[in-house]
Design a protein around this motif. Structure first.
Motif, PDB file in Angstrom:
ATOM      1  N   GLU A  42      52.862  30.700  46.431  1.00 16.46           N
ATOM      2  CA  GLU A  42      52.117  30.079  47.350  1.00 16.46           C
ATOM      3  C   GLU A  42      50.656  30.350  47.557  1.00 16.46           C
ATOM      4  OE1 GLU A  42      52.135  30.866  52.524  1.00 16.46           O
ATOM      5  OE2 GLU A  42      53.909  31.811  51.304  1.00 16.46           O
ATOM      6  N   GLU A  43      49.957  29.457  47.988  1.00 18.05           N
ATOM      7  CA  GLU A  43      48.412  29.511  47.709  1.00 18.05           C
ATOM      8  C   GLU A  43      47.792  30.287  49.209  1.00 18.05           C
ATOM      9  OE1 GLU A  43      46.235  27.812  45.425  1.00 18.05           O
ATOM     10  OE2 GLU A  43      47.878  27.953  44.300  1.00 18.05           O
ATOM     11  N   ILE A  44      47.111  31.105  48.779  1.00 17.01           N
ATOM     12  CA  ILE A  44      46.344  31.885  49.905  1.00 17.01           C
ATOM     13  C   ILE A  44      44.838  31.925  49.774  1.00 17.01           C
ATOM     14  CG2 ILE A  44      48.288  33.105  50.308  1.00 17.01           C
ATOM     15  CD1 ILE A  44      47.283  35.516  48.928  1.00 17.01           C
ATOM     16  N   GLU A  45      44.166  32.343  50.755  1.00 17.20           N
ATOM     17  CA  GLU A  45      42.611  32.314  50.654  1.00 17.20           C
ATOM     18  C   GLU A  45      42.304  33.661  50.149  1.00 17.20           C
ATOM     19  OE1 GLU A  45      39.220  32.421  53.644  1.00 17.20           O
ATOM     20  OE2 GLU A  45      39.621  30.403  53.362  1.00 17.20           O
ATOM     21  N   PHE A  46      41.392  33.894  48.966  1.00 14.09           N
ATOM     22  CA  PHE A  46      40.986  35.069  48.541  1.00 14.09           C
ATOM     23  C   PHE A  46      39.423  35.116  48.460  1.00 14.09           C
ATOM     24  CE2 PHE A  46      40.370  37.966  44.604  1.00 14.09           C
ATOM     25  CZ  PHE A  46      40.598  38.899  45.222  1.00 14.09           C
ATOM     26  N   THR A  47      38.771  36.282  48.567  1.00 16.66           N
ATOM     27  CA  THR A  47      37.633  36.472  48.425  1.00 16.66           C
ATOM     28  C   THR A  47      37.169  36.930  46.935  1.00 16.66           C
ATOM     29  OG1 THR A  47      37.041  36.543  50.761  1.00 16.66           O
ATOM     30  CG2 THR A  47      35.414  37.119  49.296  1.00 16.66           C
ATOM     31  N   LEU A  48      36.472  36.338  46.211  1.00 15.80           N
ATOM     32  CA  LEU A  48      35.995  36.767  44.949  1.00 15.80           C
ATOM     33  C   LEU A  48      34.778  37.869  44.961  1.00 15.80           C
ATOM     34  CD1 LEU A  48      36.129  33.421  42.881  1.00 15.80           C
ATOM     35  CD2 LEU A  48      38.007  35.306  43.013  1.00 15.80           C
ATOM     36  N   GLU A  49      34.997  39.305  44.423  1.00 17.73           N
ATOM     37  CA  GLU A  49      34.062  40.117  44.426  1.00 17.73           C
ATOM     38  C   GLU A  49      32.743  39.881  43.377  1.00 17.73           C
ATOM     39  OE1 GLU A  49      35.384  43.999  43.295  1.00 17.73           O
ATOM     40  OE2 GLU A  49      36.540  44.281  45.310  1.00 17.73           O
ATOM     41  N   ILE A  50      33.197  38.920  42.417  1.00 18.17           N
ATOM     42  CA  ILE A  50      32.216  38.723  41.456  1.00 18.17           C
ATOM     43  C   ILE A  50      31.168  37.820  41.871  1.00 18.17           C
ATOM     44  CG2 ILE A  50      33.085  36.713  40.669  1.00 18.17           C
ATOM     45  CD1 ILE A  50      32.553  37.680  37.853  1.00 18.17           C
ATOM     46  N   CYS A  51      31.341  37.101  42.919  1.00 21.07           N
ATOM     47  CA  CYS A  51      30.416  36.070  43.783  1.00 21.07           C
ATOM     48  C   CYS A  51      30.442  36.125  45.079  1.00 21.07           C
ATOM     49  CB  CYS A  51      30.721  34.748  42.935  1.00 21.07           C
ATOM     50  SG  CYS A  51      32.163  33.845  43.431  1.00 21.07           S
TER      51      CYS A  51
ATOM     52  N   GLU B  83      42.340  47.294  36.962  1.00 20.24           N
ATOM     53  CA  GLU B  83      41.225  48.146  36.969  1.00 20.24           C
ATOM     54  C   GLU B  83      39.873  47.344  36.953  1.00 20.24           C
ATOM     55  OE1 GLU B  83      41.822  49.704  33.087  1.00 20.24           O
ATOM     56  OE2 GLU B  83      43.509  51.038  33.507  1.00 20.24           O
ATOM     57  N   PRO B  84      38.858  47.924  37.358  1.00 20.85           N
ATOM     58  CA  PRO B  84      37.599  47.030  37.744  1.00 20.85           C
ATOM     59  C   PRO B  84      37.286  46.189  36.709  1.00 20.85           C
ATOM     60  CG  PRO B  84      37.409  49.455  38.221  1.00 20.85           C
ATOM     61  CD  PRO B  84      38.685  49.236  37.760  1.00 20.85           C
ATOM     62  N   SER B  85      37.272  46.719  35.504  1.00 20.55           N
ATOM     63  CA  SER B  85      36.890  45.730  34.394  1.00 20.55           C
ATOM     64  C   SER B  85      37.690  44.641  33.965  1.00 20.55           C
ATOM     65  CB  SER B  85      36.989  46.730  33.041  1.00 20.55           C
ATOM     66  OG  SER B  85      38.067  47.178  32.754  1.00 20.55           O
ATOM     67  N   LYS B  86      39.186  44.770  34.411  1.00 22.96           N
ATOM     68  CA  LYS B  86      40.253  43.621  34.101  1.00 22.96           C
ATOM     69  C   LYS B  86      40.112  42.626  35.443  1.00 22.96           C
ATOM     70  CE  LYS B  86      43.448  45.674  31.075  1.00 22.96           C
ATOM     71  NZ  LYS B  86      44.791  45.969  30.720  1.00 22.96           N
ATOM     72  N   ARG B  87      39.799  43.430  36.671  1.00 24.75           N
ATOM     73  CA  ARG B  87      39.524  42.589  37.859  1.00 24.75           C
ATOM     74  C   ARG B  87      38.335  41.626  37.662  1.00 24.75           C
ATOM     75  NH1 ARG B  87      39.961  43.595  44.206  1.00 24.75           N
ATOM     76  NH2 ARG B  87      38.834  41.643  44.622  1.00 24.75           N
ATOM     77  N   GLU B  88      37.405  41.809  37.000  1.00 24.32           N
ATOM     78  CA  GLU B  88      36.154  41.023  36.837  1.00 24.32           C
ATOM     79  C   GLU B  88      36.717  40.003  35.826  1.00 24.32           C
ATOM     80  OE1 GLU B  88      31.770  41.339  34.866  1.00 24.32           O
ATOM     81  OE2 GLU B  88      32.623  43.039  35.462  1.00 24.32           O
TER      82      GLU B  88
END
Length: 209
Positions: free
Chosen positions: A6-15, A33-38
């Protein structure tokens, strides 16, 4: 385990932009983890259109956000040039600059950058992607003068030097033919009119034979 698509809205931390991703992908990003999240966020390739700074010229171009991230994280040099070509980030802004011949021209920025990377000789003879079309006077080997494009004059004079020992050969093998009208003696004994290069061509045929 079945992934939730299911498609949902998500806010990207990178931008900071919002994007639509699957529920499972959102969970993978949030629990990484932070490095993998990026890394995972980069893989979503944010499609938000933003002004991207082009490193070679300093201009900006409207492009997808993820392309801006790629540029910022790429070292300058060949790899950066490749990325700009692959991602179609050539600068299309019109710029004015002086050519090697000294004349001013207007062209697209990325063509100017390519021109400046070539040698002075390649630039002047019109083989660097930009031909100077400023109209200039040219003195021909026949003694007449005509108006031609600047890069044509350079090619003519360069070829003329190669045949400096023979005016006849210079007339035959240079890239510009004289169109001045001249008198010519006809076989019947009368005088006629023709363009200069045809008259000279007739002479050279006799000369070569």
């Amino acid at each position: 385990m079945t992934n939730c698509t299911e498609e949902i809205e998500f806010t990207l931390e990178i931008c900071g932009h919002h994007t639509q991703i699957s529920c499972s992908e959102k969970h993978k990003i949030e629990t990484a983890e932070p490095s993998k999240r990026e890394l995972y966020e980069k893989q979503t390739k944010c499609s938000e259109m933003i002004q991207v700074d082009l490193p070679h010229c300093g201009h900006t171009k409207l492009a997808e956000c993820w392309k801006s991230i790629e540029i910022k994280e790429t070292d300058k040099g060949t790899m950066l040039d490749d990325i700009q070509d692959i991602y179609d980030l050539k600068c299309l802004k019109e710029v004015a600059f002086n050519l090697e011949c000294g004349h001013l021209t207007t062209t697209i920025c990325y063509k100017k950058l390519a021109y400046e990377q070539e040698s002075e000789l390649i630039q002047t003879e019109g083989n660097a992607g930009i031909e100077c079309e400023t109209m200039v006077d040219l003195d021909l080997v026949c003694g007449h003068r005509m108006v031609v494009k600047c890069f044509e004059r350079f090619c003519y004079e360069n070829m003329r030097k190669q045949f400096s020992s023979s005016v006849e050969l210079a007339r035959t093998f240079t890239n510009i033919k004289c169109t001045s009208m001249v008198d010519i003696g006809l076989r019947c004994g009368h005088m006629g009119r023709t363009v200069c290069w045809k008259k000279n061509n007739r002479r050279e045929t006799i000369f070569m034979n």
